[in-house]
Design an enzyme around this catalytic site. Sequence first.
Site, PDB file in Angstrom:
ATOM      1  N   LYS B  91     -19.750 -32.615  12.626  1.00 47.66           N
ATOM      2  CA  LYS B  91     -19.142 -31.326  12.954  1.00 47.66           C
ATOM      3  C   LYS B  91     -19.834 -30.842  14.218  1.00 47.66           C
ATOM      4  CE  LYS B  91     -18.783 -26.554  11.534  1.00 47.66           C
ATOM      5  NZ  LYS B  91     -19.230 -25.489  10.618  1.00 47.66           N
ATOM      6  N   GLY B 152     -19.474 -16.294  10.028  1.00 44.16           N
ATOM      7  CA  GLY B 152     -20.146 -15.353   9.135  1.00 44.16           C
ATOM      8  C   GLY B 152     -19.573 -13.947   9.142  1.00 44.16           C
ATOM      9  N   ALA B 179     -14.740 -21.290   9.958  1.00 48.17           N
ATOM     10  CA  ALA B 179     -15.501 -20.074  10.247  1.00 48.17           C
ATOM     11  C   ALA B 179     -14.667 -18.802  10.193  1.00 48.17           C
ATOM     12  CB  ALA B 179     -16.196 -20.134  11.609  1.00 48.17           C
ATOM     13  N   GLY B 180     -15.297 -17.738   9.708  1.00 49.17           N
ATOM     14  CA  GLY B 180     -14.707 -16.407   9.736  1.00 49.17           C
ATOM     15  C   GLY B 180     -13.929 -16.022   8.492  1.00 49.17           C
ATOM     16  N   ASN B 201     -18.378 -21.112   4.238  1.00 47.32           N
ATOM     17  CA  ASN B 201     -19.705 -21.123   3.635  1.00 47.32           C
ATOM     18  C   ASN B 201     -20.093 -19.737   3.114  1.00 47.32           C
ATOM     19  OD1 ASN B 201     -22.849 -22.687   4.631  1.00 47.32           O
ATOM     20  ND2 ASN B 201     -22.514 -21.220   3.033  1.00 47.32           N
ATOM     21  N   THR B 202     -20.227 -18.786   4.055  1.00 47.04           N
ATOM     22  CA  THR B 202     -20.807 -17.485   3.702  1.00 47.04           C
ATOM     23  C   THR B 202     -20.008 -16.774   2.610  1.00 47.04           C
ATOM     24  OG1 THR B 202     -21.488 -17.334   6.015  1.00 47.04           O
ATOM     25  CG2 THR B 202     -21.695 -15.349   4.706  1.00 47.04           C
TER      26      THR B 202
END
Lengths: 65, 253
Positions: B91, B152, B179-180, B201-202
């Site tokens: 990645k 994040g 992301a996001g 992830n977050t």
Amino acid sequence: MRIDLNGASHETAAPTLADLIVETGIEAAAVATALNGQFVPCAARASTPLTPGAKVELLAPMQGG
Amino acid sequence: MFYGIDLNTRLMLGTAQYPSPEVLRAAISASDAEVITVSLRREGPGGSGFRDILQDSGCRILPNTAGCHTVREAVTTAHMARELFGTPWIKLEVIGHADTLQPDPFALVEAARILCADGFDVFPYTTEDLIVGEKLIEAGCRVLMPWGAPIGSGQGLRNIGGLRAMRAHFPQVPLVIDAGIGAPSQAMQAMEMGFDAVLLNTAVAKALDPVAMARAFSDAITAGRLAREAGLMPARDMAHASTPVFGMAELLA
């Protein structure tokens, strides 16, 4: 000689990168290595000499996103 | 199809920021993810426990180059990751700014070119810019990973029109929203729009109950993909009665 190991000053007598890893007690297969910003494959560690002031990075798997 | 690999589930899960290794382990399991992302950092205590979690998960490992700001850092990190994890998958993140974490598209394309030529399967973290996407494909990438919103931030898909255009512009290229994403509804929306997977992830790691949230995302992504395949009805400006008028009784006295 004094080298930089993972960002900290480190005194070592290890002549090669492979010897340095033995000296640290880290399992050789558990880390990937770079010397002065260049990747050093596992097989090349024993033939990679260390010189004073060398910057060595020993990296391990870590959590990431 | 991601570099010749078919995935049954389309959630790719990050492994950072979980409250404990046990919760991470349970969240991976609850998510049904087949791909998890990891990073490389300086060797420290506690590394073997994490390696066990990776091993036991049975997941395909997608190492990242998170935190790299230059081509050289990213390329060196990719080589180290390939040896350590035994995978050509990478990645590729080349960050352009420490605060926005926005990708540096110029360095990204250059790093992608070097790594693709060296046999890596590159998953580039990019924006929805079509020309950058084309340059990445020219460089050898067979997957693109546009951001939904800044890393994040949990804002979801911030540029719906741009992402729709990207989906239409690269009909044959697997596209992963990376992301996001903050909520399962946003991940489902990405899948309904035809994206091939979602990487997050977050939103899971920082939920009050990460294991339950992993399940919620998994279900949402499955539903969104099914809806895409089923074919969504087009939206209309005006009402259109769903109950037939034919056979309506005359009840006005």
